[in-house]
Design an enzyme around this catalytic site. Structure first.
Site, PDB file in Angstrom:
ATOM      1  CB  THR A 134      -0.708  -5.228   4.049  1.00 17.40           C
ATOM      2  OG1 THR A 134      -1.259  -5.255   2.709  1.00 17.40           O
ATOM      3  CG2 THR A 134      -0.973  -6.569   4.708  1.00 17.40           C
ATOM      4  CD  GLU A 135      -4.720  -1.128   2.707  1.00 19.50           C
ATOM      5  OE1 GLU A 135      -5.734  -1.362   2.046  1.00 19.50           O
ATOM      6  OE2 GLU A 135      -4.486  -1.688   3.812  1.00 19.50           O
ATOM      7  CB  VAL A 136       0.340   1.096   7.607  1.00 24.90           C
ATOM      8  CG1 VAL A 136      -0.959   1.837   7.859  1.00 24.90           C
ATOM      9  CG2 VAL A 136       0.311  -0.295   8.223  1.00 24.90           C
ATOM     10  NE  ARG A 137       2.984  -5.094   8.220  1.00 27.67           N
ATOM     11  CZ  ARG A 137       3.216  -6.281   8.740  1.00 27.67           C
ATOM     12  NH1 ARG A 137       3.734  -7.233   7.979  1.00 27.67           N
ATOM     13  NH2 ARG A 137       2.942  -6.529  10.006  1.00 27.67           N
TER      14      ARG A 137
END
Length: 258
Positions: A134-137
């Site tokens: 979920t890093e891109v969030r």
């Protein structure tokens, strides 16, 4: 060893337990150091043939520690790179560990926590567990795990998971090849232990070690170059305004205005 990472052994099976249930087993520098310390010791213990990686509480691992994320806001570029290299060392250590490591995933595994599952040799999970990079969030990039994930499930599916940041079910994770098998929560540890016992009883320790070394030696030089690039990109991305805005929104429990 510290009490946020526990270790016990029985019948040639070592069990490592992430023990920060009140923090959803979030990854702090102390937890990473504790894992590395135990792995260094277990590698040379002849009475441990197989390792289980488990976690206490409802979540397997929720990713980066909240308090540590707060500190990251004041990191220098050098400190960010050092931090990235530390996580790279842990993932690489598990991936290349000479004894089989089996993840017992009793709850959600997110971001860096999902990365931990990815680098294990086998993974068993309860059906209700969710997985996701979920890093891109929140303005980070899933740099390090991308290297291992592409080897495991291929470039197309890796791109789908990392660019979307979507959470997926344990069943979909199994379909993709991230999870070896699903097991109900009241049967998870029994299932994992039985599988570990099978490896202990039926397989040669030297043969498993040599087979894993053989597999890991394929594209090793390329993988190591990719990991160094990933660590550098991970560190650099933290100084971008998107990352700063994402961290601020995360800490304030707000949705970033991308």
């Amino acid at each position: 060893m510290n009490d946020i990472v526990l270790f016990e052994k029985s019948n040639r099976i070592g069990k490592i337990t992430l023990n920060r249930p009140e923090k959803r087993n979030a990854m702090s520098p102390e937890l990473v150091s504790g894992l590395l310390e135990i792995l260094d010791r277990v590698e040379n213990e002849e009475d441990v043939k197989v390792v289980i990686l488990a976690a206490a509480g409802k979540a397997f691992c929720a990713g980066a520690d909240l308090a540590y994320i707060q500190k990251m806001q004041d990191f220098t570029p050098e400190e960010n790179l050092e931090d990235s290299m530390r996580l790279m060392s842990l993932f690489d250590r598990i991936y290349n560990f000479p004894k089989p490591i089996i993840a017992a995933v009793q709850g959600h595994a997110l971001a860096g926590g999902c990365g931990l599952v990815t680098v294990c040799d086998f993974a068993f999970a309860v059906p209700e567990a969710l997985f996701g990079y979920t890093e891109v969030r929140i303005g980070f990039i899933p740099a390090l795990v991308s290297v291992f994930l592409q080897e495991q499930i291929g470039a197309a599916k890796t791109q789908e998971l990392l660019l979307s940041g979507d959470l997926i079910s344990a069943q979909k994770a199994a379909n993709l090849g991230l999870i070896t098998e699903l097991a109900e929560s009241d049967q998870l540890m029994e299932t994992v232990t039985e599988f570990a016992e099978k490896l202990v009883e039926k397989n040669s320790a030297n043969s498993m070690r040599a087979t894993k070394l053989l597999l890991r030696n394929i594209h090793r030089e390329e993988r190591e170059q990719k990991l160094l690039l990933a660590a550098k990109m991970n560190a650099e991305s933290r100084s971008h305004q998107d990352c700063k805005d994402g961290i601020a929104a995360f800490l304030n429990k707000e949705t970033p205005n991308w």
